[in-house]
Scaffold this active site. Structure first.
Site, mmCIF file in Angstrom:
data_model
loop_
_atom_site.group_PDB
_atom_site.id
_atom_site.type_symbol
_atom_site.label_atom_id
_atom_site.label_comp_id
_atom_site.label_asym_id
_atom_site.label_seq_id
_atom_site.Cartn_x
_atom_site.Cartn_y
_atom_site.Cartn_z
ATOM 1 N N CYS A 112 -54.892 57.365 69.081
ATOM 2 C CA CYS A 112 -54.207 58.622 69.384
ATOM 3 C C CYS A 112 -54.982 59.824 68.828
ATOM 4 O O CYS A 112 -56.013 60.174 69.362
ATOM 5 C CB CYS A 112 -52.764 58.572 68.898
ATOM 6 S SG CYS A 112 -51.747 59.894 69.613
ATOM 7 N N HIS A 220 -50.626 53.645 71.599
ATOM 8 C CA HIS A 220 -50.224 53.200 70.260
ATOM 9 C C HIS A 220 -50.016 51.689 70.202
ATOM 10 O O HIS A 220 -48.886 51.202 70.129
ATOM 11 C CB HIS A 220 -48.945 53.923 69.827
ATOM 12 C CG HIS A 220 -49.156 55.343 69.455
ATOM 13 N ND1 HIS A 220 -49.423 55.745 68.168
ATOM 14 C CD2 HIS A 220 -49.170 56.465 70.207
ATOM 15 C CE1 HIS A 220 -49.574 57.054 68.136
ATOM 16 N NE2 HIS A 220 -49.435 57.521 69.367
ATOM 17 N N GLU A 222 -50.568 49.822 67.699
ATOM 18 C CA GLU A 222 -50.120 49.414 66.358
ATOM 19 C C GLU A 222 -48.615 49.174 66.299
ATOM 20 O O GLU A 222 -48.134 48.334 65.524
ATOM 21 C CB GLU A 222 -50.536 50.452 65.317
ATOM 22 C CG GLU A 222 -49.638 51.662 65.157
ATOM 23 C CD GLU A 222 -49.693 52.659 66.301
ATOM 24 O OE1 GLU A 222 -48.794 53.514 66.382
ATOM 25 O OE2 GLU A 222 -50.637 52.600 67.106
#
Length: 260
Positions: A112, A220, A222
């Site tokens: 990001c 994203h 994660e």
């Protein structure tokens, strides 16, 4: 032998009148559980950090997302109200760390804000409020209180054949999430575009002449490590690269994690 260690540059934040060097837990959890590494946070200092001293002590670098944006002055643009908020300590920490990690061949994963920092560090530019540009979709975080919905996997990207990311996730369509209002405008000369959204927004890049794993993604992964295959696979690949780097220094055995 000990686990390899990665560095995550922190954000400089204010909470209840105190200032903190902090990073969201989801990045730390993903690194520990998905990449099999240990983590230390690098304070977001405008002066006082030494990239080489940091890299001497770690085996990889993860550049996280953030609510702040890279200051436009760093890519030759005059700042406007729509470009903020800013974090000069984060900029001063991350950009030199990215450059030196690439020069030294330290594995790098940028997410990001991280992909935007990677682009700026190598001479590229950014576009703000991309949802206002002709033909570009609204990539911003949905305005919902539930985090699983806010980070929901709702966007199709296409991973280009023959790229680093294709070797990890496979070429073709992959489903990801989308929570950004800025994106790469002019791609840095050393970056190759690895994946794009259906509206043409750049969603992933790699460093063309990298000595090790060096990938940036706009989404994203994660958040979904352990619950989504592509997200888990990407962090596993990063962890494998970190272990390979550490093993070359005689620090750890390059043992892969079980498949997600």
């Amino acid at each position: 032998m000990p686990k390899p260690v990665i560095a995550i540059p922190a954000d400089f934040r204010s909470f209840d009148g105190n200032v903190w060097h902090a990073t969201p837990h989801q990045y730390v959890r993903a690194a520990v559980e998905g990449s099999g590494v240990m983590v230390f946070l690098v304070p977001a200092l405008e002066a006082g950090n030494d990239a080489d001293e940091i890299l001497d002590r770690v085996d990889g670098v993860l550049i996280s997302g953030s609510r702040t944006n890279v200051h436009p002055a760093l890519y030759g643009k005059e700042a406007s109200e729509t470009d903020g908020p800013f974090d000069p300590g984060r900029d001063a920490t991350s950009l030199p760390l990215i450059r030196r990690a690439l020069e030294r061949g330290v594995p790098l994963l940028a997410i990001c804000r991280g992909i935007q920092e990677l682009n700026v560090a190598l001479g590229g530019t950014l576009a703000s409020e991309i949802q206002e540009m002709p033909g570009i979709w609204d990539h911003r975080k949905p305005d919902v209180p539930d985090l699983d919905m806010a980070y929901g996997i709702r966007q199709t990207i296409t991973v280009r054949e023959g790229t680093c990311l294709a070797s990890v996730l496979g070429a073709g369509e992959v489903q990801v999430n989308s929570l950004h209002r800025q994106a790469i405008s002019q791609t840095a000369p050393r970056l190759a575009v690895e994946a794009v959204a259906e509206d043409g927004t750049i969603e992933a890049v790699s460093v063309i002449d990298a000595k090790a794993f060096a990938v940036g993604v706009q989404w994203h992964p994660e958040y979904w490590v352990g619950r989504d295959g592509p997200s888990s696979t990407l962090f596993q690949a990063f962890g494998d690269a970190v272990r390979t780097y550490a093993a070359a220094k005689g620090k750890v055995c390059p043992v892969s994690l079980p498949a997600a």
